[in-house]
Design a protein around this motif. Structure first.
Motif, PDB file in Angstrom:
ATOM      1  N   LYS A  38       0.838  -1.200   0.000  1.00 28.32           N
ATOM      2  CA  LYS A  38       0.000   0.000   0.000  1.00 28.32           C
ATOM      3  C   LYS A  38       0.877   1.256   0.000  1.00 28.32           C
ATOM      4  O   LYS A  38       1.941   1.281   0.608  1.00 28.32           O
ATOM      5  N   PRO A  39       0.429   2.307  -0.675  1.00 28.37           N
ATOM      6  CA  PRO A  39       1.254   3.504  -0.780  1.00 28.37           C
ATOM      7  C   PRO A  39       1.253   4.368   0.470  1.00 28.37           C
ATOM      8  O   PRO A  39       2.160   5.168   0.652  1.00 28.37           O
ATOM      9  N   TYR A  40       0.246   4.235   1.318  1.00 28.43           N
ATOM     10  CA  TYR A  40       0.164   5.063   2.523  1.00 28.43           C
ATOM     11  C   TYR A  40       0.117   4.159   3.741  1.00 28.43           C
ATOM     12  O   TYR A  40      -0.409   3.054   3.685  1.00 28.43           O
ATOM     13  N   MET A  41       0.651   4.649   4.856  1.00 24.58           N
ATOM     14  CA  MET A  41       0.741   3.837   6.062  1.00 24.58           C
ATOM     15  C   MET A  41      -0.051   4.479   7.203  1.00 24.58           C
ATOM     16  O   MET A  41      -0.233   5.695   7.244  1.00 24.58           O
ATOM     17  N   ILE A  42      -0.491   3.633   8.123  1.00 29.15           N
ATOM     18  CA  ILE A  42      -1.220   4.105   9.303  1.00 29.15           C
ATOM     19  C   ILE A  42      -0.342   5.099  10.062  1.00 29.15           C
ATOM     20  O   ILE A  42       0.848   4.871  10.249  1.00 29.15           O
ATOM     21  N   GLY A  43      -0.948   6.203  10.475  1.00 26.71           N
ATOM     22  CA  GLY A  43      -0.235   7.234  11.217  1.00 26.71           C
ATOM     23  C   GLY A  43       0.228   8.395  10.356  1.00 26.71           C
ATOM     24  O   GLY A  43       0.579   9.442  10.888  1.00 26.71           O
ATOM     25  N   GLN A  44       0.239   8.213   9.028  1.00 22.99           N
ATOM     26  CA  GLN A  44       0.652   9.308   8.165  1.00 22.99           C
ATOM     27  C   GLN A  44      -0.445  10.360   8.073  1.00 22.99           C
ATOM     28  O   GLN A  44      -1.632  10.038   8.050  1.00 22.99           O
ATOM     29  N   ILE A  45      -0.017  11.631   8.006  1.00 26.12           N
ATOM     30  CA  ILE A  45      -0.936  12.730   7.710  1.00 26.12           C
ATOM     31  C   ILE A  45      -1.001  12.847   6.191  1.00 26.12           C
ATOM     32  O   ILE A  45       0.034  12.952   5.534  1.00 26.12           O
ATOM     33  N   VAL A  46      -2.207  12.816   5.656  1.00 31.20           N
ATOM     34  CA  VAL A  46      -2.371  12.846   4.204  1.00 31.20           C
ATOM     35  C   VAL A  46      -3.379  13.913   3.797  1.00 31.20           C
ATOM     36  O   VAL A  46      -4.188  14.378   4.600  1.00 31.20           O
ATOM     37  N   GLU A  47      -3.305  14.275   2.532  1.00 31.14           N
ATOM     38  CA  GLU A  47      -4.301  15.128   1.924  1.00 31.14           C
ATOM     39  C   GLU A  47      -5.215  14.217   1.115  1.00 31.14           C
ATOM     40  O   GLU A  47      -4.734  13.347   0.385  1.00 31.14           O
ATOM     41  N   PHE A  48      -6.519  14.412   1.245  1.00 34.00           N
ATOM     42  CA  PHE A  48      -7.454  13.554   0.528  1.00 34.00           C
ATOM     43  C   PHE A  48      -8.661  14.379   0.113  1.00 34.00           C
ATOM     44  O   PHE A  48      -8.864  15.492   0.599  1.00 34.00           O
ATOM     45  N   CYS A  88      -8.477   8.567  -3.916  1.00 32.39           N
ATOM     46  CA  CYS A  88      -8.911   9.849  -3.350  1.00 32.39           C
ATOM     47  C   CYS A  88      -7.879  10.430  -2.391  1.00 32.39           C
ATOM     48  O   CYS A  88      -8.071  11.533  -1.881  1.00 32.39           O
ATOM     49  N   VAL A  89      -6.806   9.683  -2.117  1.00 35.75           N
ATOM     50  CA  VAL A  89      -5.732  10.175  -1.249  1.00 35.75           C
ATOM     51  C   VAL A  89      -4.637  10.723  -2.154  1.00 35.75           C
ATOM     52  O   VAL A  89      -4.104  10.012  -3.000  1.00 35.75           O
ATOM     53  N   TYR A  90      -4.327  12.001  -1.992  1.00 38.60           N
ATOM     54  CA  TYR A  90      -3.420  12.665  -2.926  1.00 38.60           C
ATOM     55  C   TYR A  90      -1.967  12.569  -2.521  1.00 38.60           C
ATOM     56  O   TYR A  90      -1.093  12.367  -3.363  1.00 38.60           O
ATOM     57  N   ASP A  91      -1.670  12.812  -1.252  1.00 43.63           N
ATOM     58  CA  ASP A  91      -0.279  13.076  -0.911  1.00 43.63           C
ATOM     59  C   ASP A  91      -0.081  12.967   0.585  1.00 43.63           C
ATOM     60  O   ASP A  91      -1.034  13.126   1.359  1.00 43.63           O
ATOM     61  N   VAL A  92       1.160  12.717   0.978  1.00 46.29           N
ATOM     62  CA  VAL A  92       1.529  12.793   2.390  1.00 46.29           C
ATOM     63  C   VAL A  92       1.862  14.243   2.708  1.00 46.29           C
ATOM     64  O   VAL A  92       2.544  14.918   1.934  1.00 46.29           O
TER      65      VAL A  92
END
Length: 68
Positions: A2-12, A57-61
Motif C-alpha cells: 500500500k502507498p500510505y501507512m497508518i499514522g501518516q498525515i495525508v491530503e485527501f 482519493c488520497v493525494y499526498d503525504v
C-alpha cells in the motif's frame, strides 16, 4: 504494497457532484478489501472520521498540517 501507512498525515478529497472537497487527516486504518486499498482517515482538526476513502482519493503525504 500500500502507498500510505497508518499514522501518516495525508491530503485527501472526494467529489460531491459539483466540486472537489479537500481535507487533511491522519490515516487510522487501511484495508485491502477490494481491488484498491481503502483508508479510514481522522480529520486532525475536527476529529471527524472519514470511513473507506478509496486509494485514488488520497493525494499526498503532508509533512505538517497547513494552517487555515
Amino acid at each position: 504494497m500500500k502507498p500510505y501507512m497508518i499514522g501518516q498525515i495525508v491530503e485527501f478529497g472526494y467529489n460531491n457532484g459539483s466540486t472537489t472537497i479537500n481535507h487533511q487527516g491522519k490515516i487510522v486504518t487501511a484495508d485491502n478489501m477490494t481491488s484498491l486499498y481503502e483508508y479510514d482517515i481522522m480529520d486532525e482538526k475536527s476529529k471527524i472520521l472519514y470511513k473507506h476513502i478509496p486509494e485514488n482519493c488520497v493525494y499526498d503525504v503532508v509533512d505538517k498540517i497547513k494552517a487555515e
